[in-house]
Design a protein around this motif. Structure first.
Motif, mmCIF file in Angstrom:
data_model
loop_
_atom_site.group_PDB
_atom_site.id
_atom_site.type_symbol
_atom_site.label_atom_id
_atom_site.label_comp_id
_atom_site.label_asym_id
_atom_site.label_seq_id
_atom_site.Cartn_x
_atom_site.Cartn_y
_atom_site.Cartn_z
ATOM 1 N N GLY A 79 0.780 -1.222 0.000
ATOM 2 C CA GLY A 79 0.000 0.000 0.000
ATOM 3 C C GLY A 79 0.813 1.273 0.000
ATOM 4 O O GLY A 79 0.249 2.367 0.020
ATOM 5 N N TYR A 80 2.130 1.149 -0.043
ATOM 6 C CA TYR A 80 2.982 2.338 -0.123
ATOM 7 C C TYR A 80 2.968 2.895 -1.544
ATOM 8 O O TYR A 80 2.887 2.133 -2.516
ATOM 9 N N ASP A 81 3.056 4.220 -1.668
ATOM 10 C CA ASP A 81 3.229 4.872 -2.964
ATOM 11 C C ASP A 81 4.717 5.061 -3.189
ATOM 12 O O ASP A 81 5.388 5.697 -2.372
ATOM 13 N N VAL A 82 5.220 4.496 -4.282
ATOM 14 C CA VAL A 82 6.640 4.572 -4.605
ATOM 15 C C VAL A 82 6.785 5.373 -5.888
ATOM 16 O O VAL A 82 6.181 5.034 -6.906
ATOM 17 N N TYR A 83 7.569 6.439 -5.841
ATOM 18 C CA TYR A 83 7.737 7.333 -6.982
ATOM 19 C C TYR A 83 9.028 7.038 -7.727
ATOM 20 O O TYR A 83 9.912 6.353 -7.230
#
Length: 95
Positions: A16-20
């Motif tokens: 569920g982490y947003d990784v850019y």
């Protein structure tokens, strides 16, 4: 290197982490400064060095953890990192 980057990115995103980003440095968006610092501290306690990046380096509300996998990391290293992110994220209340 790129296999490790992809394994780590996919694992973090599945939690569920947003990784850019599109490079080998993976910015994991957390948001608030306090949560980011707390996550950094829990990760360090677990032996994962992934520094908190916060204002004024980035805009308010976009604090993040910077993860930089290396080609020398093993599958076990990546799995331990992911386990640490999961435990720390739950402890801090991000997951």
């Amino acid at each position: 290197l790129w296999e490790n980057v992809e394994q780590l990115r996919e694992g973090l995103e599945s939690m569920g982490y947003d990784v850019y980003g599109e490079t080998h440095i993976l910015p994991v968006l957390v948001g608030e400064r306090e949560d980011t610092v707390a996550l950094d501290e829990r990760l360090r306690e677990a032996g994962v060095v992934a520094p908190a990046i916060r204002p004024p380096t980035v805009p308010e509300g976009t604090s993040r953890i910077r993860v930089a996998p290396q080609a020398t990391h093993t599958d076990g290293d990546i799995e331990r990192c992911l386990a640490a992110f999961e435990a720390a994220g739950e402890e801090v209340g991000l997951l």
